[in-house]
Design a protein around this motif. Structure first.
Motif, PDB file in Angstrom:
ATOM      1  N   ASN A   1      -2.303   1.908   2.198  1.00  0.00           N
ATOM      2  CA  ASN A   1      -3.132   2.344   1.079  1.00  0.00           C
ATOM      3  C   ASN A   1      -4.422   1.549   0.963  1.00  0.00           C
ATOM      4  O   ASN A   1      -5.024   1.482  -0.109  1.00  0.00           O
ATOM      5  CB  ASN A   1      -2.339   2.212  -0.225  1.00  0.00           C
ATOM      6  CG  ASN A   1      -1.896   0.767  -0.490  1.00  0.00           C
ATOM      7  OD1 ASN A   1      -1.757  -0.027   0.437  1.00  0.00           O
ATOM      8  ND2 ASN A   1      -1.673   0.431  -1.747  1.00  0.00           N
ATOM      9  N   PHE A   2      -4.869   0.950   2.067  1.00  0.00           N
ATOM     10  CA  PHE A   2      -6.116   0.193   2.040  1.00  0.00           C
ATOM     11  C   PHE A   2      -7.255   1.139   1.672  1.00  0.00           C
ATOM     12  O   PHE A   2      -7.372   2.239   2.232  1.00  0.00           O
ATOM     13  CB  PHE A   2      -6.377  -0.445   3.404  1.00  0.00           C
ATOM     14  CG  PHE A   2      -7.418  -1.529   3.380  1.00  0.00           C
ATOM     15  CD1 PHE A   2      -7.171  -2.730   2.738  1.00  0.00           C
ATOM     16  CD2 PHE A   2      -8.649  -1.355   4.000  1.00  0.00           C
ATOM     17  CE1 PHE A   2      -8.119  -3.745   2.713  1.00  0.00           C
ATOM     18  CE2 PHE A   2      -9.604  -2.353   3.985  1.00  0.00           C
ATOM     19  CZ  PHE A   2      -9.335  -3.557   3.336  1.00  0.00           C
ATOM     20  N   PRO A   3      -8.138   0.750   0.737  1.00  0.00           N
ATOM     21  CA  PRO A   3      -9.126   1.690   0.190  1.00  0.00           C
ATOM     22  C   PRO A   3     -10.382   1.835   1.044  1.00  0.00           C
ATOM     23  O   PRO A   3     -11.475   1.393   0.664  1.00  0.00           O
ATOM     24  CB  PRO A   3      -9.448   1.072  -1.176  1.00  0.00           C
ATOM     25  CG  PRO A   3      -9.311  -0.401  -0.950  1.00  0.00           C
ATOM     26  CD  PRO A   3      -8.152  -0.537   0.014  1.00  0.00           C
ATOM     27  N   TRP A   4     -10.277   2.488   2.185  1.00  0.00           N
ATOM     28  CA  TRP A   4     -11.444   2.706   3.036  1.00  0.00           C
ATOM     29  C   TRP A   4     -12.509   3.451   2.240  1.00  0.00           C
ATOM     30  O   TRP A   4     -12.227   4.466   1.599  1.00  0.00           O
ATOM     31  CB  TRP A   4     -11.054   3.494   4.280  1.00  0.00           C
ATOM     32  CG  TRP A   4     -10.030   2.791   5.114  1.00  0.00           C
ATOM     33  CD1 TRP A   4      -8.688   3.038   5.159  1.00  0.00           C
ATOM     34  CD2 TRP A   4     -10.262   1.689   5.998  1.00  0.00           C
ATOM     35  NE1 TRP A   4      -8.069   2.167   6.020  1.00  0.00           N
ATOM     36  CE2 TRP A   4      -9.006   1.326   6.548  1.00  0.00           C
ATOM     37  CE3 TRP A   4     -11.395   0.977   6.374  1.00  0.00           C
ATOM     38  CZ2 TRP A   4      -8.859   0.289   7.464  1.00  0.00           C
ATOM     39  CZ3 TRP A   4     -11.255  -0.069   7.280  1.00  0.00           C
ATOM     40  CH2 TRP A   4     -10.015  -0.400   7.817  1.00  0.00           C
TER      41      TRP A   4
ATOM     42  N   ALA B   1     -11.535  -3.064  -2.049  1.00  0.00           N
ATOM     43  CA  ALA B   1     -10.299  -3.797  -1.775  1.00  0.00           C
ATOM     44  C   ALA B   1     -10.197  -5.107  -2.548  1.00  0.00           C
ATOM     45  O   ALA B   1      -9.180  -5.804  -2.455  1.00  0.00           O
ATOM     46  CB  ALA B   1     -10.195  -4.086  -0.273  1.00  0.00           C
ATOM     47  N   GLY B   2     -11.243  -5.459  -3.279  1.00  0.00           N
ATOM     48  CA  GLY B   2     -11.202  -6.689  -4.057  1.00  0.00           C
ATOM     49  C   GLY B   2     -11.497  -7.938  -3.249  1.00  0.00           C
ATOM     50  O   GLY B   2     -11.075  -9.036  -3.628  1.00  0.00           O
ATOM     51  N   LEU B   3     -12.228  -7.782  -2.138  1.00  0.00           N
ATOM     52  CA  LEU B   3     -12.521  -8.920  -1.264  1.00  0.00           C
ATOM     53  C   LEU B   3     -13.924  -9.457  -1.545  1.00  0.00           C
ATOM     54  O   LEU B   3     -14.915  -8.737  -1.375  1.00  0.00           O
ATOM     55  CB  LEU B   3     -12.434  -8.493   0.205  1.00  0.00           C
ATOM     56  CG  LEU B   3     -11.063  -8.001   0.682  1.00  0.00           C
ATOM     57  CD1 LEU B   3     -11.149  -7.455   2.102  1.00  0.00           C
ATOM     58  CD2 LEU B   3     -10.030  -9.131   0.605  1.00  0.00           C
ATOM     59  N   PRO B   4     -14.055 -10.710  -1.987  1.00  0.00           N
ATOM     60  CA  PRO B   4     -15.380 -11.301  -2.233  1.00  0.00           C
ATOM     61  C   PRO B   4     -16.261 -11.196  -0.991  1.00  0.00           C
ATOM     62  O   PRO B   4     -15.817 -11.495   0.127  1.00  0.00           O
ATOM     63  CB  PRO B   4     -15.057 -12.758  -2.575  1.00  0.00           C
ATOM     64  CG  PRO B   4     -13.685 -12.699  -3.161  1.00  0.00           C
ATOM     65  CD  PRO B   4     -12.967 -11.639  -2.362  1.00  0.00           C
TER      66      PRO B   4
ATOM     67  N   PRO C   1      -2.521  -4.444  -2.843  1.00  0.00           N
ATOM     68  CA  PRO C   1      -2.460  -4.392  -4.308  1.00  0.00           C
ATOM     69  C   PRO C   1      -3.568  -3.512  -4.893  1.00  0.00           C
ATOM     70  O   PRO C   1      -4.655  -3.412  -4.338  1.00  0.00           O
ATOM     71  CB  PRO C   1      -2.634  -5.855  -4.720  1.00  0.00           C
ATOM     72  CG  PRO C   1      -3.355  -6.493  -3.570  1.00  0.00           C
ATOM     73  CD  PRO C   1      -2.845  -5.798  -2.347  1.00  0.00           C
ATOM     74  N   THR C   2      -3.264  -2.898  -6.022  1.00  0.00           N
ATOM     75  CA  THR C   2      -4.253  -2.063  -6.700  1.00  0.00           C
ATOM     76  C   THR C   2      -5.403  -2.915  -7.225  1.00  0.00           C
ATOM     77  O   THR C   2      -5.194  -3.989  -7.788  1.00  0.00           O
ATOM     78  CB  THR C   2      -3.597  -1.313  -7.872  1.00  0.00           C
ATOM     79  OG1 THR C   2      -2.533  -0.493  -7.373  1.00  0.00           O
ATOM     80  CG2 THR C   2      -4.618  -0.441  -8.597  1.00  0.00           C
ATOM     81  N   VAL C   3      -6.614  -2.454  -7.010  1.00  0.00           N
ATOM     82  CA  VAL C   3      -7.815  -3.162  -7.451  1.00  0.00           C
ATOM     83  C   VAL C   3      -8.510  -2.307  -8.511  1.00  0.00           C
ATOM     84  O   VAL C   3      -8.755  -1.118  -8.295  1.00  0.00           O
ATOM     85  CB  VAL C   3      -8.766  -3.428  -6.271  1.00  0.00           C
ATOM     86  CG1 VAL C   3     -10.070  -4.068  -6.746  1.00  0.00           C
ATOM     87  CG2 VAL C   3      -8.085  -4.321  -5.238  1.00  0.00           C
TER      88      VAL C   3
END
Length: 439
Positions: free
Chosen positions: A356-359, A53-56, A402-404
């Protein structure tokens, strides 16, 4: 952490530190409010979701991070957030949870008073308190560490959430933070705490959370959150099945609150979006989404008495066992034993994660159930950081993630896991099934 150049790119400007971050409920909320965050998470699977998901993220034990790697947290962080584990607080009927509360209250006071931490740790080990329960002390320990570390200082804002049973601990937190005594070094906070119902903030499920918000003196007062939706009647009794559909979606009175949000509303809203993994067409008939859910849990003290919710009502509390709930399109399907299940994206939507969260990783149902509903998180963080409620535009935007890029995911994995040597012990160990010997 590793790759200094990559760190600068991804960790610049981070304000929020999310302890026990899970897959990112609070971090998703922060993103849609325009704040950058970094999470500390022990579970490798939740970390994989966060990287995708692009989360630090730092894949680490919160306690170890505080003791040995505190300097790796960006100095720009001035907000402490998190929801520590609370398994024993949830024990119902036996008194174990209540006894743990009283014990932990005493430890909270001892920490602030300045007693030797090694002695406190030893007493915790011999107190009989579940080690996971003792983690509720970690936010306080992180605050004290920041105050006593040169070049850091107290966090400007603190946001904590947990199950309602933990509310008495937040009360002690608020009392001590307001006093500024002992190791707090005169740093006083405006603090308050509440029990919140998620459906009253537009989350399509019934769930209660205990929330504490504290702001360092001089940064504004703490005001109670403004609910946006009506509460759902859990004790509605044996009303007609169609009664829920007869209620208006909104109240026509000026300034009135919206009706609680239903499962069908939430799922329908994203089912038709481009490339959405949510498709509820299997539940549609006569141009409406229509189903009912039978809970995996018993009610009224009877494990065989499984509760039911209509699609026109909010979901039951979404737990790590959400995939065990049975979904039926009709009474005929129920009688024939033909049931369906919520997919992971659908369960995520009921938690108000973007469709669309990327589980990613394993145990995805557990990840979904453990998370803070992002929509509730938006209301809490907005009130804590800005003193207001999230705008309709912000809430509307929060339905799509957003797309990562794969490059970003790999860079974040390098920051969070590095060479894996500093990750929790054996957390990256893959256990493969044993092969049967050849005949």
């Amino acid at each position: 952490m590793s790759s200094p150049g990559t760190q600068v790119h991804h960790l610049d400007g981070i304000r929020i530190l999310d302890l026990f971050a899970g897959p990112g409920g609070l971090d998703v909320a922060a993103h849609f409010l325009g704040f950058k965050s970094i999470g500390i998470e022990w579970d490798r699977n939740a970390c994989e979701t966060r990287y995708a998901a692009g989360l630090p993220t730092v894949h680490a034990d919160v306690t170890d991070m505080r003791k040995n790697r505190f300097d790796e947290i960006p100095e720009s962080v001035d907000v402490l957030a998190g929801g520590p584990p609370c398994q024993s607080f949830s024990v119902a009927g036996t008194g174990v949870g209540r006894e743990a509360l009283e014990t932990v209250k005493a430890f909270i006071r001892r920490l602030v008073a300045g007693e030797d931490e090694a002695k406190i740790d030893e007493d915790l080990r011999t107190s009989g308190v579940d080690p996971r329960t003792a983690l509720v002390l970690e936010p306080l320990r992180w605050l004290l560490k920041a105050i006593e570390t040169e070049g850091r200082g107290p966090y400007k804002v603190i946001v904590l959430e947990q199950v309602p049973a933990v509310l008495p601990l937040w009360e002690v937190y608020a009392e001590l933070l307001s006093g500024g005594d002992g190791r707090l070094g005169g740093n006083k906070y405006e603090a308050d705490f509440w029990e919140l119902k998620t459906e009253e903030f537009g989350v399509p499920q019934t769930r209660k959370r205990a929330v504490l918000v504290a702001r360092l003196a001089g940064n504004g007062s703490v005001e109670e959150l403004e609910t946006t939706h009506l509460p759902f009647d859990l004790h509605r009794g044996k009303r007609a099945a169609a009664q829920a559909d007869m209620l208006p979606d909104t109240n026509s009175m000026p300034g009135a609150k919206d009706r609680w949000r239903s499962m069908a509303q939430a799922l329908d809203a994203v089912s038709g979006l481009k490339d959405s993994p949510v498709d509820v067409s299997r539940f549609r008939s006569d141009d409406r989404t229509d189903f009912f859910v039978v809970s995996n849990y018993g009610s009224g003290g009877d494990p065989k008495n499984r509760g039911r919710r209509l699609s026109s009502e909010p979901a039951f509390t979404v737990t790590g066992k959400v995939s065990r709930n049975k979904v039926y399109k009709s009474i005929a399907d129920y009688e024939a034993g033909r049931s369906d299940r919520f997919t992971i994206p659908e369960a995520g939507v009921l938690q108000t994660f973007p469709h669309n969260f990327p589980w990613s990783g394993n145990d995805q149902a557990q990840q979904v159930g453990n998370a803070v509903p992002p929509r509730l998180g938006m209301h809490v963080l907005s009130r804590a950081l800005r003193g207001d409620s999230p705008s309709k535009e912000e809430l509307s935007a929060a339905t799509t993630w957003p797309t990562v890029s794969r490059t970003t995911t790999e860079e974040l994995r390098a920051i969070g896991c590095g060479d894996q040597s500093r990750c929790p012990a054996e957390s990256h160990k893959v256990i493969r099934p044993r092969r049967e010997p050849a005949p």
